[in-house]
Design a protein around this motif. Structure first.
Motif, PDB file in Angstrom:
ATOM      1  N   ASP A  23       3.515  -3.367   3.556  1.00 32.77           N
ATOM      2  CA  ASP A  23       3.097  -4.900   3.177  1.00 32.77           C
ATOM      3  C   ASP A  23       2.292  -4.488   4.643  1.00 32.77           C
ATOM      4  N   VAL A  24       1.422  -5.181   3.251  1.00 31.77           N
ATOM      5  CA  VAL A  24      -0.535  -5.243   4.737  1.00 31.77           C
ATOM      6  C   VAL A  24      -0.066  -7.272   4.685  1.00 31.77           C
ATOM      7  N   TRP A  25      -0.320  -7.672   5.736  1.00 27.81           N
ATOM      8  CA  TRP A  25      -0.825  -8.792   5.990  1.00 27.81           C
ATOM      9  C   TRP A  25      -2.002  -9.228   7.291  1.00 27.81           C
ATOM     10  N   HIS A  26      -2.938  -9.087   6.378  1.00 31.10           N
ATOM     11  CA  HIS A  26      -3.981  -9.245   6.421  1.00 31.10           C
ATOM     12  C   HIS A  26      -5.320 -10.288   6.261  1.00 31.10           C
ATOM     13  N   GLN A  27      -6.322 -11.164   6.526  1.00 27.57           N
ATOM     14  CA  GLN A  27      -7.445 -11.762   5.993  1.00 27.57           C
ATOM     15  C   GLN A  27      -8.793 -11.503   5.806  1.00 27.57           C
ATOM     16  N   ALA A  28      -8.992 -11.720   4.746  1.00 26.03           N
ATOM     17  CA  ALA A  28     -10.022 -11.245   4.283  1.00 26.03           C
ATOM     18  C   ALA A  28     -12.156 -11.274   4.470  1.00 26.03           C
ATOM     19  N   TRP A  34      -8.663  -4.439   6.274  1.00 25.52           N
ATOM     20  CA  TRP A  34      -7.379  -4.837   6.574  1.00 25.52           C
ATOM     21  C   TRP A  34      -8.365  -6.389   7.595  1.00 25.52           C
ATOM     22  N   SER A  35      -9.227  -6.028   7.883  1.00 25.04           N
ATOM     23  CA  SER A  35      -9.958  -6.973   8.910  1.00 25.04           C
ATOM     24  C   SER A  35      -9.069  -6.080  10.322  1.00 25.04           C
ATOM     25  N   PHE A  36      -8.905  -5.216  10.535  1.00 26.41           N
ATOM     26  CA  PHE A  36      -7.953  -4.758  11.645  1.00 26.41           C
ATOM     27  C   PHE A  36      -8.748  -3.596  13.087  1.00 26.41           C
ATOM     28  N   ASP A  37      -8.217  -3.586  14.034  1.00 25.58           N
ATOM     29  CA  ASP A  37      -9.277  -3.318  15.278  1.00 25.58           C
ATOM     30  C   ASP A  37      -8.340  -1.618  15.419  1.00 25.58           C
ATOM     31  N   PRO A  38      -8.750  -0.809  14.447  1.00 22.02           N
ATOM     32  CA  PRO A  38      -7.596   0.420  15.290  1.00 22.02           C
ATOM     33  C   PRO A  38      -7.805   1.038  16.395  1.00 22.02           C
ATOM     34  N   GLY A  39      -8.415  -0.194  17.234  1.00 13.18           N
ATOM     35  CA  GLY A  39      -8.332   0.768  18.933  1.00 13.18           C
ATOM     36  C   GLY A  39      -7.489  -0.501  19.004  1.00 13.18           C
ATOM     37  N   ASP A  40      -6.317  -1.049  18.641  1.00 16.90           N
ATOM     38  CA  ASP A  40      -5.753  -2.177  19.158  1.00 16.90           C
ATOM     39  C   ASP A  40      -4.484  -2.352  18.308  1.00 16.90           C
ATOM     40  N   TYR A  41      -3.115  -2.057  18.725  1.00 16.63           N
ATOM     41  CA  TYR A  41      -2.495  -2.225  18.166  1.00 16.63           C
ATOM     42  C   TYR A  41      -0.780  -2.012  18.103  1.00 16.63           C
ATOM     43  N   ALA A  42       0.173  -2.727  18.368  1.00 12.12           N
ATOM     44  CA  ALA A  42       1.414  -2.107  18.802  1.00 12.12           C
ATOM     45  C   ALA A  42       2.388  -2.311  18.016  1.00 12.12           C
ATOM     46  N   VAL A  43       3.496  -1.050  18.319  1.00  8.43           N
ATOM     47  CA  VAL A  43       4.452  -0.982  17.422  1.00  8.43           C
ATOM     48  C   VAL A  43       5.510  -1.721  17.694  1.00  8.43           C
ATOM     49  N   VAL A  44       6.565  -2.030  16.879  1.00  9.55           N
ATOM     50  CA  VAL A  44       7.758  -3.124  17.046  1.00  9.55           C
ATOM     51  C   VAL A  44       9.142  -2.617  16.436  1.00  9.55           C
ATOM     52  N   GLY A  45      10.166  -1.855  16.687  1.00  9.55           N
ATOM     53  CA  GLY A  45      11.485  -1.197  15.858  1.00  9.55           C
ATOM     54  C   GLY A  45      12.808  -1.850  15.949  1.00  9.55           C
ATOM     55  N   PHE A  46      13.346  -1.981  14.893  1.00  9.57           N
ATOM     56  CA  PHE A  46      14.487  -2.467  15.469  1.00  9.57           C
ATOM     57  C   PHE A  46      15.455  -1.328  14.937  1.00  9.57           C
ATOM     58  N   SER A  47      16.469  -1.549  15.858  1.00 13.79           N
ATOM     59  CA  SER A  47      17.721  -0.265  15.528  1.00 13.79           C
ATOM     60  C   SER A  47      17.518   1.057  15.296  1.00 13.79           C
ATOM     61  N   ALA A  48      18.226   1.647  14.158  1.00 18.82           N
ATOM     62  CA  ALA A  48      17.239   3.301  14.586  1.00 18.82           C
ATOM     63  C   ALA A  48      16.169   2.918  13.712  1.00 18.82           C
ATOM     64  N   VAL A  89      -0.683  -7.585  10.281  1.00 24.58           N
ATOM     65  CA  VAL A  89       0.318  -6.911  10.305  1.00 24.58           C
ATOM     66  C   VAL A  89       1.238  -5.915   9.144  1.00 24.58           C
ATOM     67  N   PHE A  90       1.701  -4.715   9.893  1.00 26.07           N
ATOM     68  CA  PHE A  90       1.945  -3.979   8.965  1.00 26.07           C
ATOM     69  C   PHE A  90       3.503  -3.431   8.809  1.00 26.07           C
ATOM     70  N   ASN A  91       3.920  -3.968   7.511  1.00 21.71           N
ATOM     71  CA  ASN A  91       5.298  -4.008   7.833  1.00 21.71           C
ATOM     72  C   ASN A  91       6.207  -2.602   6.271  1.00 21.71           C
ATOM     73  N   LEU A  92       6.396  -1.578   7.602  1.00 20.72           N
ATOM     74  CA  LEU A  92       6.753  -0.572   7.000  1.00 20.72           C
ATOM     75  C   LEU A  92       8.251  -0.222   6.343  1.00 20.72           C
ATOM     76  N   VAL A 109       1.077  -1.243   0.320  1.00 18.20           N
ATOM     77  CA  VAL A 109       0.243   0.243  -0.057  1.00 18.20           C
ATOM     78  C   VAL A 109       1.123   1.036  -0.065  1.00 18.20           C
ATOM     79  N   ALA A 110       0.445   2.036  -1.143  1.00 18.71           N
ATOM     80  CA  ALA A 110       1.784   3.459  -0.807  1.00 18.71           C
ATOM     81  C   ALA A 110       0.194   4.652   0.097  1.00 18.71           C
TER      82      ALA A 110
END
Length: 326
Positions: free
Chosen positions: A89-94, A166-180, A132-135, A78-79
């Motif tokens: 990249d959005v990994w989701h269920q339909a 994307w079968s996503f609950d917008p009120g329930d998410y976490a952010v995970v980052g690596f190094s920078a 999952v949203f891979n940015l 997704v842009a």
């Protein structure tokens, strides 16, 4: 523009699905939590919001998976902005269910790296039932700070506004980052007075203090610490702290701590070039506002994704996220 990729048991293969894309239906957009007319994505209150067009959807047919849940997983690219790096990249269920989400932010000195290197980690969270949203995001060579934080915020805004797609609950998410990317994840976690729906932030070797990286990179034989110092200067647009104190203050995650921030988890190796002091500074600042942060130090010198891939680290992070999401 959107592309799609398929999930396979052995690899992820990107494929352009054709010039004609299916326009998202008005009904689908109307069902999203915060959709607005005009087809523009913005994040209110940010320093440089980036408008983007309403996404168009073209989905691929999933390939045979490793697990039953992945059998129905679709991966869309997704842009969320006009720049080539503003993609996720959005990994989701339909299935139309409201699933908790995990946003992943890659590392790479703020100047390199790509979401494609996060494919295995992304897949592991999709297998657990998350959307999952891979940015990707603009690198420091594309634009100076705060463009990188803005991009992560815009990606989250896009995901929340069109959550129903994307079968996503917008009120329930976490952010995970690596190094920078851990710096960006933590910066999002302390942005403003809290983001709607954000439940927790994880940093793996997070560079939460570019100023500390700048100081640690002076008069050292550690080439990685020297490189990190230069990377922090580049992130600031090539401007050192004495000349651009406001920019460097903006890059310091602890300077933005507030009552509305969410719990955080940080993991460092004992002997890596991004020491736990980065996270301990942030932990102390968050404590003043009653926000909890756990800092874990593992033996060895593994950094970023190699550190995460240690079984005990991966399990700890996944358990922590599961405990924070509803």
């Amino acid at each position: 523009m959107r592309t799609a990729v398929t999930v396979s048991a052995l690899a992820l293969t990107a494929s352009v699905v054709g010039p004609a894309a299916l326009q998202v239906s008005p009904a689908a957009l109307a069902s999203s939590e915060t959709s607005r007319p005009g087809g523009m994505f913005t994040t209110s209150g940010k320093d440089d919001p980036t408008p983007t067009p309403t996404p168009k959807v073209k989905k691929s047919t999933p390939a045979p998976p490793d697990s039953p849940l992945l059998q129905s997983t679709v991966v869309d690219t997704v842009a969320y902005g006009p720049h080539i790096r503003q993609r996720m990249d959005v990994w989701h269920q339909a299935d139309g269910l409201r699933r908790p989400g995990v946003f992943l932010v890659h590392g790479g000195w703020w100047s390199a790296g790509d979401k494609k290197y996060m494919a295995d980690i992304t897949k592991s969270y999709a297998e657990q039932g998350y959307t999952v949203f891979n940015l990707n995001y603009r690198l420091s060579g594309d634009a100076p700070w705060p463009a990188q934080r803005t991009d992560v915020l815009d990606a989250i805004t896009t995901a929340r506004r069109h959550a129903a797609l994307w079968s996503f609950d917008p009120g329930d998410y976490a952010v995970v980052g690596f190094s920078a990317g851990g710096h960006l994840a933590a910066a999002v976690g302390t942005y403003g007075n809290g983001l709607p729906g954000l439940r927790g932030v994880v940093g793996v070797s997070p560079v939460t203090s570019p100023m500390l990286a700048y100081i640690d990179g002076v008069d050292t034989l550690d080439l990685n610490r020297r490189r990190l110092r230069e990377a922090a200067i580049q992130l600031a647009g090539g401007c050192e702290p004495a000349r651009c104190p406001k920019i460097w203050a903006s890059m310091e995650v602890s300077r933005h701590a507030s009552l509305g921030d969410v719990p955080m988890l940080a993991v460092h190796s004992q002997d890596e070039f991004v020491p736990a002091e980065h996270s301990l500074l942030l932990k102390e600042r968050l404590r003043l506002f009653g926000v909890g942060m756990t800092v874990v130090t593992e033996p060895g010198a593994d950094h970023s994704t190699p550190l995460y891939r240690l079984p005990e680290v991966e399990e700890r992070v996944q358990d922590w996220i599961a405990g924070k999401l509803l």
